[in-house]
Write a protein that holds these residues in place. Structure first.
Motif, PDB file in Angstrom:
ATOM      1  N   GLY A   7     -30.140  -8.307 -53.991  1.00 42.03           N
ATOM      2  CA  GLY A   7     -29.736  -8.289 -52.596  1.00 42.03           C
ATOM      3  C   GLY A   7     -29.019  -7.001 -52.262  1.00 42.03           C
ATOM      4  O   GLY A   7     -28.767  -6.165 -53.112  1.00 42.03           O
ATOM      5  N   ILE A   8     -28.691  -6.848 -50.990  1.00 39.66           N
ATOM      6  CA  ILE A   8     -27.993  -5.666 -50.496  1.00 39.66           C
ATOM      7  C   ILE A   8     -26.779  -6.138 -49.711  1.00 39.66           C
ATOM      8  O   ILE A   8     -26.860  -7.080 -48.928  1.00 39.66           O
ATOM      9  CB  ILE A   8     -28.913  -4.823 -49.584  1.00 39.66           C
ATOM     10  CG1 ILE A   8     -30.132  -4.333 -50.377  1.00 39.66           C
ATOM     11  CG2 ILE A   8     -28.160  -3.648 -49.002  1.00 39.66           C
ATOM     12  CD1 ILE A   8     -31.176  -3.660 -49.516  1.00 39.66           C
ATOM     13  N   ILE A   9     -25.645  -5.462 -49.908  1.00 38.61           N
ATOM     14  CA  ILE A   9     -24.431  -5.818 -49.180  1.00 38.61           C
ATOM     15  C   ILE A   9     -24.429  -5.088 -47.846  1.00 38.61           C
ATOM     16  O   ILE A   9     -24.604  -3.874 -47.782  1.00 38.61           O
ATOM     17  CB  ILE A   9     -23.174  -5.446 -49.985  1.00 38.61           C
ATOM     18  CG1 ILE A   9     -23.116  -6.277 -51.250  1.00 38.61           C
ATOM     19  CG2 ILE A   9     -21.921  -5.633 -49.152  1.00 38.61           C
ATOM     20  CD1 ILE A   9     -21.955  -5.957 -52.148  1.00 38.61           C
ATOM     21  N   GLN A  10     -24.225  -5.851 -46.779  1.00 39.03           N
ATOM     22  CA  GLN A  10     -24.093  -5.295 -45.430  1.00 39.03           C
ATOM     23  C   GLN A  10     -22.855  -5.918 -44.817  1.00 39.03           C
ATOM     24  O   GLN A  10     -22.859  -7.089 -44.464  1.00 39.03           O
ATOM     25  CB  GLN A  10     -25.331  -5.610 -44.579  1.00 39.03           C
ATOM     26  CG  GLN A  10     -26.574  -4.896 -45.041  1.00 39.03           C
ATOM     27  CD  GLN A  10     -27.789  -5.232 -44.180  1.00 39.03           C
ATOM     28  OE1 GLN A  10     -27.756  -6.137 -43.356  1.00 39.03           O
ATOM     29  NE2 GLN A  10     -28.867  -4.502 -44.380  1.00 39.03           N
ATOM     30  N   GLY A  11     -21.799  -5.109 -44.723  1.00 36.61           N
ATOM     31  CA  GLY A  11     -20.525  -5.643 -44.226  1.00 36.61           C
ATOM     32  C   GLY A  11     -19.940  -6.587 -45.254  1.00 36.61           C
ATOM     33  O   GLY A  11     -19.716  -6.227 -46.398  1.00 36.61           O
ATOM     34  N   ASN A  12     -19.710  -7.855 -44.877  1.00 32.82           N
ATOM     35  CA  ASN A  12     -19.211  -8.833 -45.840  1.00 32.82           C
ATOM     36  C   ASN A  12     -20.271  -9.885 -46.160  1.00 32.82           C
ATOM     37  O   ASN A  12     -19.972 -11.006 -46.513  1.00 32.82           O
ATOM     38  CB  ASN A  12     -17.934  -9.502 -45.306  1.00 32.82           C
ATOM     39  CG  ASN A  12     -18.189 -10.277 -44.029  1.00 32.82           C
ATOM     40  OD1 ASN A  12     -19.240 -10.178 -43.427  1.00 32.82           O
ATOM     41  ND2 ASN A  12     -17.203 -11.050 -43.629  1.00 32.82           N
ATOM     42  N   THR A  13     -21.552  -9.498 -46.032  1.00 32.92           N
ATOM     43  CA  THR A  13     -22.672 -10.395 -46.274  1.00 32.92           C
ATOM     44  C   THR A  13     -23.602  -9.789 -47.315  1.00 32.92           C
ATOM     45  O   THR A  13     -23.827  -8.589 -47.324  1.00 32.92           O
ATOM     46  CB  THR A  13     -23.470 -10.622 -44.962  1.00 32.92           C
ATOM     47  OG1 THR A  13     -22.564 -11.081 -43.964  1.00 32.92           O
ATOM     48  CG2 THR A  13     -24.571 -11.628 -45.150  1.00 32.92           C
ATOM     49  N   VAL A  14     -24.140 -10.629 -48.193  1.00 33.36           N
ATOM     50  CA  VAL A  14     -25.162 -10.193 -49.140  1.00 33.36           C
ATOM     51  C   VAL A  14     -26.510 -10.615 -48.576  1.00 33.36           C
ATOM     52  O   VAL A  14     -26.766 -11.800 -48.390  1.00 33.36           O
ATOM     53  CB  VAL A  14     -24.934 -10.813 -50.534  1.00 33.36           C
ATOM     54  CG1 VAL A  14     -26.039 -10.377 -51.489  1.00 33.36           C
ATOM     55  CG2 VAL A  14     -23.578 -10.430 -51.066  1.00 33.36           C
ATOM     56  N   VAL A  15     -27.369  -9.652 -48.290  1.00 31.96           N
ATOM     57  CA  VAL A  15     -28.685  -9.919 -47.722  1.00 31.96           C
ATOM     58  C   VAL A  15     -29.689  -9.972 -48.870  1.00 31.96           C
ATOM     59  O   VAL A  15     -29.816  -9.023 -49.650  1.00 31.96           O
ATOM     60  CB  VAL A  15     -29.079  -8.823 -46.703  1.00 31.96           C
ATOM     61  CG1 VAL A  15     -30.453  -9.101 -46.129  1.00 31.96           C
ATOM     62  CG2 VAL A  15     -28.042  -8.749 -45.598  1.00 31.96           C
TER      63      VAL A  15
END
Length: 74
Positions: A7-15
Motif C-alpha cells: 500500500g501507499i501512505i497518503q496523509g494518515n491513510t494507507v491506500v
C-alpha cells in the motif's frame, strides 16, 4: 492469520490496491513501513558557554589543577 499487502501512505491513510482486503474491514492490523524517509536535519548546536560564568579559575584551569594536585600527598 497474517496477511501482507502492498500500500501507499497518503496523509494518515494507507491506500491499498488489492480489492480482496475489504473482507478484513474492521480487523486489527499491524502496519510495517518498508521504506521510510530518513531525517537528515541537523540539530542546532548548544552554546554551553552561555550557561557558565567566566572566572579566573576557568581561564587558567590547567595551572589551577596542577597547583591543586602538587600538594595532595603527605
Amino acid at each position: 492469520m497474517l496477511a501482507a499487502v502492498k500500500g501507499i501512505i497518503q496523509g494518515n491513510t494507507v491506500v491499498i490496491a488489492d480489492d480482496d482486503i475489504r473482507e478484513y474491514d474492521g480487523a486489527e492490523v499491524v502496519v510495517t513501513l518498508l521504506d521510510y524517509p530518513q531525517k537528515k536535519a541537523k540539530r542546532a548546536s548548544v552554546d554551553w558557554d552561555s550557561f557558565a560564568l567566566p572566572s579566573e579559575r576557568g581561564k587558567n584551569v590547567d595551572e589551577y589543577m596542577k597547583e591543586m594536585r602538587e600538594n595532595d600527598r603527605l
